[in-house]
Design a protein around this motif. Structure first.
Motif, short mmCIF file in Angstrom:
data_model
loop_
_atom_site.label_atom_id
_atom_site.label_comp_id
_atom_site.label_asym_id
_atom_site.label_seq_id
_atom_site.Cartn_x
_atom_site.Cartn_y
_atom_site.Cartn_z
N LEU A 10 40.56 -11.03 -41.15
CA LEU A 10 39.95 -9.65 -40.75
C LEU A 10 39.96 -9.70 -39.17
O LEU A 10 39.13 -9.02 -38.73
CB LEU A 10 38.75 -9.72 -41.23
CG LEU A 10 38.46 -9.68 -42.80
CD1 LEU A 10 36.93 -9.74 -43.40
CD2 LEU A 10 39.17 -8.43 -43.20
N SER A 37 41.28 -8.57 -36.78
CA SER A 37 41.57 -7.30 -35.79
C SER A 37 40.47 -6.37 -36.27
O SER A 37 40.23 -5.42 -35.59
CB SER A 37 42.76 -6.67 -36.20
OG SER A 37 42.86 -6.27 -37.85
N LEU A 38 39.76 -6.61 -37.36
CA LEU A 38 38.55 -5.72 -37.64
C LEU A 38 37.09 -6.03 -37.40
O LEU A 38 36.07 -5.34 -37.38
CB LEU A 38 38.49 -5.27 -39.04
CG LEU A 38 40.04 -4.93 -39.79
CD1 LEU A 38 39.73 -4.72 -41.46
CD2 LEU A 38 40.30 -3.51 -38.99
N VAL A 63 31.43 -6.10 -37.52
CA VAL A 63 32.48 -5.30 -37.84
C VAL A 63 32.68 -4.19 -36.35
O VAL A 63 31.68 -3.68 -36.14
CB VAL A 63 32.33 -4.51 -39.30
CG1 VAL A 63 33.50 -3.31 -39.12
CG2 VAL A 63 32.30 -5.50 -40.27
N VAL A 83 35.90 1.60 -37.89
CA VAL A 83 36.98 1.07 -38.77
C VAL A 83 37.06 2.23 -40.06
O VAL A 83 36.18 3.06 -40.06
CB VAL A 83 36.41 -0.15 -39.47
CG1 VAL A 83 36.55 -1.31 -38.60
CG2 VAL A 83 34.83 -0.12 -40.04
N THR A 84 37.95 2.26 -40.57
CA THR A 84 38.47 3.35 -41.37
C THR A 84 37.76 3.03 -42.91
O THR A 84 37.27 1.64 -43.04
CB THR A 84 39.79 3.64 -41.57
OG1 THR A 84 40.16 2.42 -42.14
CG2 THR A 84 40.45 4.01 -40.48
N VAL A 123 39.52 2.97 -45.61
CA VAL A 123 40.35 1.73 -46.06
C VAL A 123 40.18 0.42 -45.38
O VAL A 123 40.27 -0.61 -46.26
CB VAL A 123 41.84 2.12 -45.69
CG1 VAL A 123 42.95 1.29 -46.23
CG2 VAL A 123 42.25 3.64 -46.58
N GLU A 124 39.68 0.31 -44.33
CA GLU A 124 39.42 -0.85 -43.76
C GLU A 124 38.18 -1.70 -44.15
O GLU A 124 38.30 -2.76 -44.61
CB GLU A 124 39.54 -0.89 -41.99
CG GLU A 124 40.79 -0.66 -41.66
CD GLU A 124 40.91 -0.14 -40.15
OE1 GLU A 124 42.05 -0.22 -39.42
OE2 GLU A 124 39.91 0.30 -39.67
N GLN A 125 37.21 -0.81 -44.44
CA GLN A 125 35.81 -1.10 -44.94
C GLN A 125 36.31 -1.67 -46.26
O GLN A 125 35.67 -2.79 -46.71
CB GLN A 125 34.86 -0.05 -45.21
CG GLN A 125 34.36 0.41 -43.82
CD GLN A 125 33.29 1.45 -43.99
OE1 GLN A 125 33.39 2.33 -45.11
NE2 GLN A 125 32.37 1.46 -43.08
N GLN A 126 36.85 -1.19 -46.96
CA GLN A 126 37.44 -1.60 -48.63
C GLN A 126 38.21 -3.22 -48.45
O GLN A 126 37.87 -3.89 -49.01
CB GLN A 126 38.47 -0.50 -49.16
CG GLN A 126 38.78 -0.74 -50.54
CD GLN A 126 37.76 -0.96 -51.52
OE1 GLN A 126 36.79 -0.50 -50.98
NE2 GLN A 126 38.42 -1.10 -52.50
N LYS A 127 38.94 -3.03 -47.33
CA LYS A 127 39.60 -4.42 -47.00
C LYS A 127 38.60 -5.62 -46.84
O LYS A 127 38.77 -6.69 -47.29
CB LYS A 127 40.63 -4.23 -45.95
CG LYS A 127 41.31 -5.61 -45.67
CD LYS A 127 42.45 -5.31 -44.64
CE LYS A 127 43.09 -6.50 -44.11
NZ LYS A 127 43.84 -6.66 -43.11
N ILE A 128 37.67 -5.15 -45.98
CA ILE A 128 36.52 -5.93 -45.50
C ILE A 128 35.81 -6.55 -46.88
O ILE A 128 35.74 -7.89 -47.20
CB ILE A 128 35.57 -5.70 -44.43
CG1 ILE A 128 36.32 -5.42 -43.16
CG2 ILE A 128 34.46 -6.68 -44.39
CD1 ILE A 128 35.82 -4.59 -42.25
#
Ligand code: 2AM
Length: 207
Positions: free
Chosen positions: A43, A45-46, A148, A152-153, A155-160
């Motif tokens: 993570l 980059s986020l 964070v 963040v998008t 989709v990125e929140q979902q990735k986290i």
């Protein structure tokens, strides 16, 4: 107008950003870092990760404090600390504030006895009596691992969220807490630098 602005700047320059926290022993900090290295890499980059040596358990964020108030804060801390017996804290699992769905802060929970809550409550009400702003959010003992990044998008929140839920961490370690500290925090280009200003001992078990 110009004079006012420069006077304000002088005042704010002399203020300290301060907080009260429990220190985390270096071996626990290292264990946390080892166990979360996968998560951090995935993570990177986020999330802005907290440097390992800065992991701590915040009890009260005071914000800007005038140098002349430091003496009162030291007294506050001494009085509140000597009322509470030494205790042990244990690391718990990973989590995210305000929720896993909307992660802003990634943290490691802390399991603590009632003594930690009593210490936090005492510090919170004593600092309110000194005029510091109250914390509205209920106390939830944690070590902040990372924050964070803005924007963040979804989709990125979902990735986290998936990364936090998917990781297996063996967070072992407990720490005896026998003191509590007042820190100065300086926001430097390389990140926050914390300096201990004062340490107050808790009551020994046999006192
Ligand atoms: P946290 O562990 O809950 O993130 C030192 O800056 C500590 O004070 C941080 O670790 C953070 O605790 C807390 N802190 C920083 N800024 C804050 C703010 N604006 N409000 C509340 N707590 C803050």
């Amino acid at each position: 107008m110009h004079l006012e602005a420069s006077r304000d700047r002088t005042i704010s320059m002399s203020m300290l950003r301060a907080f009260i926290a429990v220190e985390i022993p270096a071996e626990i900090q290292q264990n946390v870092y080892k166990e979360t290295s996968h998560l951090r890499k995935g993570l990177d980059s986020l999330v802005r990760w907290v440097p390992v040596e800065n992991l701590h358990l915040t009890l009260k964020f005071l914000g800007d404090v005038s140098p002349s108030s430091v003496e009162f804060l030291m007294q506050l801390l001494r009085i509140e600390a000597e009322a509470i017996q030494c205790f042990t804290i244990h690391l718990a699992g990973l989590g995210s504030f305000p929720s896993l769905k909307r992660p802003r802060v990634i943290y490691i929970g802390i399991q603590a006895p009632a003594a930690l809550d009593a210490l936090q409550r005492g510090i919170e009400s004593a600092s309110r009596r000194l005029g510091y702003e109250s914390e509205e959010r209920p106390f939830s003992a944690h070590l902040t691992l990372g924050r964070v990044k803005q924007n963040v998008t979804a989709v990125e929140q979902q990735k986290i969220r998936q990364a936090i839920e998917g990781i297996q961490v063996d967070l072992h370690g407990s720490a005896r807490v026998d003191s509590v500290h007042l820190y100065k925090s300086e926001l430097k280009p390389g990140g926050s630098v914390y300096t201990r200003l004062y340490s107050a001992p808790l009551k020994k078990a046999n006192q």
